[in-house]
Write a protein that holds these residues in place. Structure first.
Motif, PDB file in Angstrom:
ATOM      1  N   VAL A 272      81.625   5.720  83.637  1.00 17.55           N
ATOM      2  CA  VAL A 272      82.916   5.261  83.080  1.00 17.55           C
ATOM      3  C   VAL A 272      83.967   6.024  83.772  1.00 17.55           C
ATOM      4  CG1 VAL A 272      84.601   5.146  81.266  1.00 17.55           C
ATOM      5  CG2 VAL A 272      82.289   4.315  80.880  1.00 17.55           C
TER       6      VAL A 272
ATOM      7  N   SER B  28      87.632  -2.397  74.691  1.00 23.99           N
ATOM      8  CA  SER B  28      86.229  -2.000  74.946  1.00 23.99           C
ATOM      9  C   SER B  28      85.616  -0.929  74.105  1.00 23.99           C
ATOM     10  CB  SER B  28      86.540  -1.128  76.616  1.00 23.99           C
ATOM     11  OG  SER B  28      85.471  -0.726  77.043  1.00 23.99           O
TER      12      SER B  28
ATOM     13  N   ARG C 148      83.966   1.297  75.182  1.00 20.22           N
ATOM     14  CA  ARG C 148      83.928   2.596  76.066  1.00 20.22           C
ATOM     15  C   ARG C 148      84.511   3.669  74.969  1.00 20.22           C
ATOM     16  NH1 ARG C 148      85.828   1.977  81.864  1.00 20.22           N
ATOM     17  NH2 ARG C 148      84.381   0.459  82.810  1.00 20.22           N
TER      18      ARG C 148
ATOM     19  N   THR D 181      89.478   4.648  82.503  1.00 17.30           N
ATOM     20  CA  THR D 181      89.276   3.260  82.351  1.00 17.30           C
ATOM     21  C   THR D 181      90.740   2.511  82.585  1.00 17.30           C
ATOM     22  OG1 THR D 181      87.960   3.517  80.430  1.00 17.30           O
ATOM     23  CG2 THR D 181      89.006   1.556  80.679  1.00 17.30           C
TER      24      THR D 181
ATOM     25  N   LEU E 146      90.059   1.543  73.327  1.00 18.35           N
ATOM     26  CA  LEU E 146      88.629   1.837  73.371  1.00 18.35           C
ATOM     27  C   LEU E 146      88.212   2.029  72.040  1.00 18.35           C
ATOM     28  CD1 LEU E 146      88.855   4.497  76.247  1.00 18.35           C
ATOM     29  CD2 LEU E 146      88.527   2.172  76.409  1.00 18.35           C
TER      30      LEU E 146
END
Length: 88
Positions: free
Chosen positions: A16, A45, A47, A64, A83
């Motif tokens: 990432v 996401s 993430r 990101t 996120l």
């Protein structure tokens, strides 16, 4: 490339942070069309948001957002990129 490895959050977060993901074909054109015509697109996401650079900035969130911008998405910022918060 399949390395036949299981998921590892450390290597995932390194990937990432590298900010080299490619956009899905057609996604940039669609998202930019929506944003150019008065809509707002949110980027959601899984993430990890728990990784912190400092008290104000999340390094994976920054990576990101920069990745999204680098492939051409307009409207990617800290308000539209959401996120996952770790529950650990």
């Amino acid at each position: 490339m399949d390395t036949n490895n299981s998921f590892d959050p450390t290597t995932w977060n390194k990937w990432v942070a590298a900010a080299k993901a490619k956009a899905v074909p057609g996604a940039v054109k669609f998202v930019n069309y929506v944003n150019d015509n008065g809509g707002t697109v949110f980027f959601i996401s899984n993430r990890d948001k728990s990784s912190k650079k400092d008290n104000q900035n999340n390094d994976l969130e920054i990576a990101t957002i920069n990745n999204l911008k680098s492939v051409g998405f307009i409207g990617a910022n800290s308000a539209t990129v959401l996120l996952n918060w770790s529950l650990d």
